[in-house]
Design a protein around this motif. Structure first.
Motif, PDB file in Angstrom:
ATOM      1  N   GLY A 100       0.599  -1.282  -0.145  1.00 13.12           N
ATOM      2  CA  GLY A 100      -0.056  -0.053  -0.122  1.00 13.12           C
ATOM      3  C   GLY A 100       0.794   1.455   0.013  1.00 13.12           C
ATOM      4  O   GLY A 100       0.254   2.512   0.164  1.00 13.12           O
ATOM      5  N   ALA A 101       2.090   1.227   0.001  1.00 14.07           N
ATOM      6  CA  ALA A 101       2.800   2.424  -0.082  1.00 14.07           C
ATOM      7  C   ALA A 101       2.638   3.357  -1.322  1.00 14.07           C
ATOM      8  O   ALA A 101       2.441   2.842  -2.545  1.00 14.07           O
ATOM      9  CB  ALA A 101       4.438   1.899  -0.078  1.00 14.07           C
ATOM     10  N   THR A 102       2.649   4.613  -0.663  1.00 17.49           N
ATOM     11  CA  THR A 102       2.597   5.664  -1.989  1.00 17.49           C
ATOM     12  C   THR A 102       3.939   6.480  -1.920  1.00 17.49           C
ATOM     13  O   THR A 102       3.753   7.417  -2.653  1.00 17.49           O
ATOM     14  CB  THR A 102       1.337   6.561  -1.717  1.00 17.49           C
ATOM     15  N   THR A 103       4.669   6.233  -1.021  1.00 13.95           N
ATOM     16  CA  THR A 103       5.948   6.942  -0.618  1.00 13.95           C
ATOM     17  C   THR A 103       6.812   5.962  -0.541  1.00 13.95           C
ATOM     18  O   THR A 103       6.615   4.798  -0.536  1.00 13.95           O
ATOM     19  CB  THR A 103       6.127   7.711   0.609  1.00 13.95           C
ATOM     20  N   VAL A 104       8.233   6.208  -0.518  1.00 10.19           N
ATOM     21  CA  VAL A 104       9.408   5.354  -0.215  1.00 10.19           C
ATOM     22  C   VAL A 104       9.568   5.274   1.044  1.00 10.19           C
ATOM     23  O   VAL A 104       9.793   6.375   1.666  1.00 10.19           O
ATOM     24  CB  VAL A 104      10.426   5.485  -0.970  1.00 10.19           C
ATOM     25  N   TRP A 105       9.892   4.133   1.686  1.00 14.49           N
ATOM     26  CA  TRP A 105      10.013   3.940   3.151  1.00 14.49           C
ATOM     27  C   TRP A 105      11.413   4.239   3.439  1.00 14.49           C
ATOM     28  O   TRP A 105      12.230   3.672   2.830  1.00 14.49           O
ATOM     29  CB  TRP A 105       9.317   2.766   3.825  1.00 14.49           C
ATOM     30  N   GLU A 106      11.768   4.438   4.833  1.00 12.77           N
ATOM     31  CA  GLU A 106      13.257   4.417   5.150  1.00 12.77           C
ATOM     32  C   GLU A 106      13.699   2.886   5.243  1.00 12.77           C
ATOM     33  O   GLU A 106      15.070   2.815   5.079  1.00 12.77           O
ATOM     34  CB  GLU A 106      13.176   4.921   6.418  1.00 12.77           C
ATOM     35  N   ARG A 107      12.901   2.018   5.438  1.00 15.79           N
ATOM     36  CA  ARG A 107      13.297   0.569   5.824  1.00 15.79           C
ATOM     37  C   ARG A 107      12.738  -0.135   4.651  1.00 15.79           C
ATOM     38  O   ARG A 107      11.275   0.130   4.318  1.00 15.79           O
ATOM     39  CB  ARG A 107      12.669   0.072   6.954  1.00 15.79           C
ATOM     40  N   ASN A 138       8.197   8.086   4.622  1.00 20.53           N
ATOM     41  CA  ASN A 138       8.186   8.958   3.450  1.00 20.53           C
ATOM     42  C   ASN A 138       9.864   9.326   3.564  1.00 20.53           C
ATOM     43  O   ASN A 138      10.251  10.466   4.133  1.00 20.53           O
ATOM     44  CB  ASN A 138       7.445  10.039   3.744  1.00 20.53           C
ATOM     45  N   HIS A 139      10.601   8.603   2.894  1.00 20.17           N
ATOM     46  CA  HIS A 139      12.167   8.786   2.911  1.00 20.17           C
ATOM     47  C   HIS A 139      12.805   8.796   1.707  1.00 20.17           C
ATOM     48  O   HIS A 139      12.376   7.726   0.684  1.00 20.17           O
ATOM     49  CB  HIS A 139      12.744   7.938   4.077  1.00 20.17           C
TER      50      HIS A 139
END
Length: 176
Positions: A100-107, A138-139
């Motif tokens: 479900g991500a709409t941004t890139v995660w730190e992990r 959001n990374h």
């Protein structure tokens, strides 16, 4: 050959092999004792073989990750770059999208396969997060690969003599 020399580093993981390849591809003219083309080919082939052997999984961290895609595609290994891009198991960009991500995660694994949120501990063995915490949804760092997507997948690149996208080159390179 180079592959045997890099294999000696295997106990510390494939990250060393990948980073050595990226650094080698970028610095060959500085240390070349053989032809730069010969060395570049050997290093690029080794990087591509490592990506294939790991089924698109890399362990380069923030700094190396976006460079691997360019290193592969600029050296004739577009299939391996797409293998990385389209991977769906962690660590990968599509693992995040599938959750479900709409941004890139730190992990890579901020949301675990069971749907729970990662505890954020930097040292996975500590259990208590004593080594610090890293958990952002959001990374920028892993998102840096989007430059490769624009320039290679979509094929949109500014002309180096006309900055600011005044003149744009369109040359998409789709997966085979």
């Amino acid at each position: 050959p180079l592959a045997e020399r890099l294999a000696a580093w295997h106990p510390v993981g494939s990250a060393v092999i990948v980073l050595a390849a990226i650094i080698g591809l970028a610095t060959i003219p500085i240390w070349a004792t053989r032809s730069a083309t010969e060395l570049r080919t050997e290093i690029a082939d080794g990087l591509a073989a490592n990506v294939r052997a790991e089924n698109g999984r890399i362990a380069t961290g923030f700094l190396g990750t976006p460079l691997v895609l360019f290193a592969l595609s600029n050296s004739g290994h577009l299939a391996e770059a797409y293998l990385m891009l389209l991977r769906r198991d962690a660590p990968s960009w599509l693992y995040q999208v599938d959750r479900g991500a709409t941004t890139v995660w730190e992990r890579w694994d901020a949301i675990l396969p069971d749907g729970s949120i990662h505890g954020g501990a930097m040292d996975a063995g500590s259990g208590d997060g004593g080594g610090g915490s890293m958990l952002s949804f959001n990374h920028y760092a892993y998102g840096a690969m989007i430059d490769w997507v624009y320039r290679t997948v979509a094929g949109l690149a500014p002309d180096t003599d006309e900055p600011g996208y005044r003149l744009v080159h369109v040359a998409p390179r789709p997966a085979a």
